[in-house]
Design a protein around this motif. Structure first.
Motif, short mmCIF file in Angstrom:
data_model
loop_
_atom_site.label_atom_id
_atom_site.label_comp_id
_atom_site.label_asym_id
_atom_site.label_seq_id
_atom_site.Cartn_x
_atom_site.Cartn_y
_atom_site.Cartn_z
N ALA A 243 -100.69 21.74 -41.20
CA ALA A 243 -99.57 21.77 -40.26
C ALA A 243 -99.83 22.66 -39.06
N THR A 244 -101.05 23.14 -38.90
CA THR A 244 -101.36 24.03 -37.79
C THR A 244 -101.08 23.36 -36.44
N THR A 245 -100.58 24.13 -35.51
CA THR A 245 -100.33 23.61 -34.17
C THR A 245 -101.53 23.78 -33.26
N ASP A 246 -102.58 24.43 -33.76
CA ASP A 246 -103.79 24.65 -32.97
C ASP A 246 -105.03 24.29 -33.79
N PRO A 247 -105.23 23.00 -34.07
CA PRO A 247 -106.38 22.61 -34.90
C PRO A 247 -107.72 22.96 -34.27
N LEU A 248 -107.80 22.92 -32.95
CA LEU A 248 -109.08 23.26 -32.31
C LEU A 248 -109.37 24.75 -32.44
N LEU B 153 -115.28 20.66 -25.41
CA LEU B 153 -114.77 19.66 -24.47
C LEU B 153 -113.30 19.37 -24.72
N ARG B 154 -112.93 19.27 -25.97
CA ARG B 154 -111.53 18.97 -26.28
C ARG B 154 -110.63 20.15 -25.95
N ARG B 155 -111.13 21.36 -26.19
CA ARG B 155 -110.34 22.52 -25.82
C ARG B 155 -110.16 22.58 -24.30
N SER B 156 -111.18 22.15 -23.57
CA SER B 156 -111.06 22.12 -22.12
C SER B 156 -110.01 21.12 -21.69
N LYS B 157 -110.01 19.95 -22.32
CA LYS B 157 -109.01 18.93 -21.98
C LYS B 157 -107.61 19.41 -22.29
N LEU B 158 -107.47 20.08 -23.45
CA LEU B 158 -106.16 20.60 -23.83
C LEU B 158 -105.70 21.67 -22.84
N ALA C 48 -120.10 22.36 -45.18
CA ALA C 48 -118.66 22.61 -45.27
C ALA C 48 -118.06 22.86 -43.90
N ALA C 49 -118.77 23.62 -43.05
CA ALA C 49 -118.25 23.91 -41.71
C ALA C 49 -118.13 22.64 -40.88
N LEU C 50 -119.14 21.78 -40.93
CA LEU C 50 -119.09 20.53 -40.18
C LEU C 50 -117.98 19.62 -40.70
N ASP C 51 -117.78 19.62 -42.02
CA ASP C 51 -116.68 18.83 -42.59
C ASP C 51 -115.33 19.35 -42.09
N ALA C 52 -115.16 20.67 -42.10
CA ALA C 52 -113.89 21.26 -41.65
C ALA C 52 -113.65 20.97 -40.17
N ILE C 53 -114.70 21.09 -39.36
CA ILE C 53 -114.57 20.80 -37.93
C ILE C 53 -114.17 19.34 -37.73
N SER C 54 -114.78 18.45 -38.51
CA SER C 54 -114.44 17.03 -38.41
C SER C 54 -112.97 16.78 -38.74
N VAL C 55 -112.47 17.44 -39.78
CA VAL C 55 -111.07 17.28 -40.15
C VAL C 55 -110.16 17.81 -39.04
N TYR C 56 -110.48 18.97 -38.51
CA TYR C 56 -109.63 19.55 -37.46
C TYR C 56 -109.68 18.70 -36.19
N LEU C 57 -110.83 18.10 -35.89
CA LEU C 57 -110.88 17.19 -34.73
C LEU C 57 -110.00 15.96 -34.97
N ALA D 220 -110.66 25.15 -35.85
CA ALA D 220 -112.04 24.65 -35.92
C ALA D 220 -113.02 25.70 -35.42
N MET D 221 -112.60 26.51 -34.45
CA MET D 221 -113.48 27.55 -33.91
C MET D 221 -113.84 28.59 -34.95
N LYS D 222 -112.97 28.82 -35.94
CA LYS D 222 -113.26 29.80 -36.98
C LYS D 222 -114.45 29.36 -37.83
#
Length: 831
Positions: free
Chosen positions: A627-632, A661-666, A546-555, A635-637
């Motif tokens: 509608a979150t403005t901070d999907p990454l 990596l994506r948080r770093s780019k952001l 479930a966690a990997l699925d949620a992270i995938s969606v947020y990415l 995802a950390m949760k």
């Protein structure tokens, strides 16, 4: 100290406390207001009123009143205790502990405050604090066994079994008479102490203690198993063998006893006759799990032939399941299929044996050819169709046909066939769940909910889904989420995945009920086992999934969310069309939920009042989640607990690297566009976290396909970033995955050469090439060429199609047409 009240108001205050404990909140509030009308600054009453308000769900109002109560009377232990209870109710355990400790300073003799503090300390795994609390409670009530046992458990959980044993020994020295042999609490205490001695590695002393003190213990099985284990550890093989034979006399079908008996008798795996002799002693000559595992060659074929003939003559459906574990041995796998086909031919050629075992043999062979180690779906379908002709009403036959269709990629036909199997036995919950699962795999969410709803409680408020949430049906919620995610309904997908996370949170919070209950009931060993299980509750595969699925969606959301939080097109007209479709589906889903609510309201009995007890869901479609403005950040949760619980999961480490990596780019983008004073140190910290995940993943499996993409991405970042040279040098020094390769191009080519026949690895190398800005059209053609590999599977093709869609490739239709020539029935490859 608490402000004094007049006798009348003091009685009313006690009524407020009883009203809160009995959950009579309206009565409690009314009484509290009467007191405050006469004593408006009575802190204890204000505190109790805040506790009642919190019970009514008015959290903000409750905290405001509790703070006011503390302002009025800072030295009231009741005010501080209530403040701690409010924090505990809102899961802020650290602040609750602080409040409890302050309350305890004001009222050191309060057993209730001490008990609440101890429970929170063990819940938070503050074992040193828990030990001190238990010492204080023991000093207050030394005559109670629970006080001693709890202190022993505190030392044990903190990693000091010797001190725990000493506590129990000290208590035993205070007993004036030996407890009755029928005393359950004493019996459990004896076995718990024995386990503490064994945990220290002193097996001789543990054995002596067992023989001396646990001779007549009520848990006879635990005594026998412990004794056998201690004798084995001490090298007393003959006595250990005798002990395990005694256990086998109690339960001759326990496989672990046979394994340990073999070890005690020094029987090697290369001695099949000696191993077989053990099973023969217990009349297990025809049992598949032991003799057939040890037998080899002609002996195996003879024993397997006897077993197959016996089982198939009886028509036992579980025959293949009993033998499946033998399929890891190619020779045994081949022998079993040959024996089954030989049996089938003998049945078909003998008119007198009609309808006896040929149906079972056909069923066995269908499962054999459907198994991944011996897969031939054409033959499997041929055998299962013959079996169905012989018995059209067999649920097992239709279920296996559905499974064969699923492996062939025809999910629509598989779901239909499994539903037909369900209709053959409407009282079977298992086949009902299977039908619902297949419907979800075919992305039929509404149909699956109706199917699984046949076995939920009809009176449940909120319908079948509410009952599934109450029953914590994780498999359904996860499959439902994945189905929604596949057709782009990320709101509903996240809704289900958050529900799964909440279930694991509930499991963790459920410990509260057992910290005191287990001591009262004397279930010490079970409590310690529960605590150790809770320490790894998120190791559960369903949480990781479930966690990997949620992270995938947020990415996915992060890829399509711009700086201002709006959903980006990311794919031209096709992306816009997908957005319109998603909005249309969301509108239909909302209308469906409104219709269901109206139907439930119409069916409601008017004599029972208008209140249904249904909790209002402010976000039934998950629109607020998506509608979150901070999907990454969201995802950390999921990622944080996942990395902590599953550090050996390479999927979790790769996901962690990708998120960091994506948080770093952001952060880098915000540094250049919005926040002029952002320090490079913060940015470097994000890259350090990504590198940590990368290095751990590399140590687990250096050739993992997705890891290859992350290695290339990280190296590319190091060569293109504008961070300070000193920071880049530090990162390069710790980045070992590239090895001695000179340049990314050479590294990718070396990876490709090592895995020239693996479609997943070649896809990863193509993805890495595209990320470097090479000719994208050329590499998209390379993906289509992967379909010509002999080793390519349907699941590989599905991953390739996902990659092409993710890249918004113009070659998607060409890929699908080529893939359908190889897998014409694959529904997920359909146009």
């Amino acid at each position: 100290m608490p402000q004094p009240l007049a006798p009348k108001e003091a009685a009313q205050f006690r009524t407020v406390i009883r009203s809160y404990e009995d959950k009579q909140y309206k009565r409690g509030l009314k009484t509290a207001d009467l007191i405050l009308k006469k004593f408006p600054k009575h802190g204890d009453t204000m505190a109790m009123k805040s506790l009642i308000l919190n019970g009514q769900g008015k959290t903000e109002e409750a905290f405001a009143l509790a703070k006011e109560a503390l302002t009025v009377d800072m030295k009231s232990h009741i005010c501080w205790h209530v403040y701690g209870l409010l924090y505990r109710a809102n899961k802020n355990f650290e602040e609750a502990i602080k409040a409890y400790k302050f309350a305890l300073k004001l009222e050191p003799e309060s057993q209730q405050i001490q008990r609440d503090l101890a429970v929170l300390q063990v819940q938070m795994r503050d074992y040193q604090g828990y030990i001190q609390s238990r010492i204080s409670m023991l000093q207050a009530r030394p005559q109670v066994r629970q006080s001693w046992t709890a202190l022993a458990i505190a030392h044990h959980l903190s990693g000091n079994p010797l001190e725990a044993e000493n506590v129990l020994t000290t208590y035993e020295g205070t007993l004036k008479a030996t407890p009755s042999r029928h005393d359950l609490e004493h019996s459990e205490s004896v076995m718990y102490k024995n386990s503490l001695i064994a945990e220290q590695g002193d097996y001789q002393r543990a054995l002596d203690h067992l023989d001396e003190n646990a001779k007549y213990n009520l848990d006879r099985l635990a005594v026998m198993e412990s004794r056998a284990e201690f004798l084995t550890k001490l090298g007393r093989k003959e006595e250990a063998a005798k002990a395990y034979r005694a256990l086998l006399d109690r339960n001759s079908e326990h496989p672990e006893y046979y394994e340990k008996l073999e070890a005690a008798l020094n029987i090697d795996k290369d001695e099949p006759q000696a191993r077989k002799g053990i099973y023969d002693d217990y009349n297990l000559g025809s049992h598949p799990n032991q003799p057939l595992t040890s037998a080899e060659g002609d002996e195996f074929r003879h024993a397997a032939g006897e077993y197959l003939t016996l089982m198939l003559n009886k028509g036992v459906p579980s025959t293949f399941a009993n033998l499946k574990h033998l399929y890891l041995d190619p020779d045994k796998r081949e022998s079993l299929s040959h024996l089954a086909e030989k049996y089938l031919q003998s049945q078909l050629g003998d008119p007198s044996s009609k309808d006896k075992g040929d149906g079972a043999a056909l069923y066995f062979l269908a499962q054999h050819y459907n198994n991944y180690l011996s897969r031939d779906l054409g033959k499997a379908m041929e055998f299962i169709e013959m079996a169905i002709q012989k018995d059209p009403k067999s649920v097992d036959f239709h279920q296996t046909k559905a499974r064969i269709l699923k492996h062939g990629g025809n999910l629509a036909k598989a779901a239909e066939t499994m539903d037909n199997a369900r209709k053959l036995d409407l009282k079977d919950r298992y086949i009902n769940s299977k039908a619902a699962k297949y419907q979800l795999r075919n992305d039929e969410n509404d149909k699956a909910l109706k199917t699984v709803g046949l076995f939920t409680r009809t009176e449940t408020v909120g319908g079948p889904l509410a009952d599934l949430l109450d029953m914590q049906c994780i498999w359904y919620l996860t499959e439902d989420a994945e189905a929604y995610a596949r057709h782009g309904n990320f709101g509903m997908a996240l809704k289900r995945l958050h529900a799964v996370r909440n279930i694991f949170d509930v499991w963790q919070e459920d410990q509260f009920d057992f910290h005191s209950f287990s001591l009262r009931k004397g279930q010490t060993r079970a409590y310690v086992d529960m605590m150790r299980w809770e320490d790894h509750v998120r190791d559960h595969p369903f949480y990781a999934r479930a966690a990997l699925d949620a992270i995938s969606v947020y990415l996915e959301l992060a890829d399509n969310v711009s700086i201002d939080g709006t959903i980006g097109d990311c794919g031209g007209g096709e992306g816009a069309l997908a957005k319109k479709r998603a909005a249309k589906r969301a509108k239909k889903e909302l209308q469906r939920l409104e219709r269901q609510a109206a139907e439930r309201h119409a069916k409601q009995d008017p004599n029972k009042g208008s209140s249904t007890g249904e909790a209002k869901d402010d976000d039934p479609l998950g629109l607020m989640l998506v509608a979150t403005t901070d999907p990454l950040g969201e995802a950390m949760k999921f990622l944080g607990p996942l990395l902590q619980a599953c550090p050996k999961s390479i999927e979790a480490q790769v996901a962690g690297c990708e998120v960091y990596l994506r948080r770093s780019k952001l952060l880098s983008a915000e540094h250049h566009t919005r926040i002029a004073n952002m320090t490079m140190l913060m940015l470097a910290g994000k890259y350090v976290l990504a590198l940590r995940c990368l290095n751990v993943a590399f140590s687990l499996d250096a050739d993992f396909p997705k890891l290859h993409e992350q290695v290339v991405a990280f190296q590319n970042m190091l060569t293109t970033t504008d961070m300070a040279v000193q920071i880049v040098d530090v990162l390069k020094a710790e980045f070992k995955a590239m090895g001695e390769s000179k340049g990314l191009g050479k590294y990718i080519e070396e990876f490709k050469a090592r895995h020239i026949s693996s479609p997943r690895h070649l896809l990863a190398s193509i993805s890495a090439r595209r990320s470097l800005g090479d000719d994208k059209a050329e590499w998209d053609d390379e993906v289509i060429n992967l379909l010509t590999l002999d080793s390519v599977t349907l699941s590989d093709a599905e991953e390739m199609l996902k990659a092409l869609k993710r890249w918004s490739s113009t070659k998607v239709i060409d890929f699908i047409r080529t893939a359908l020539m190889k897998w014409p029935d694959a529904t997920r490859l359909a146009l």
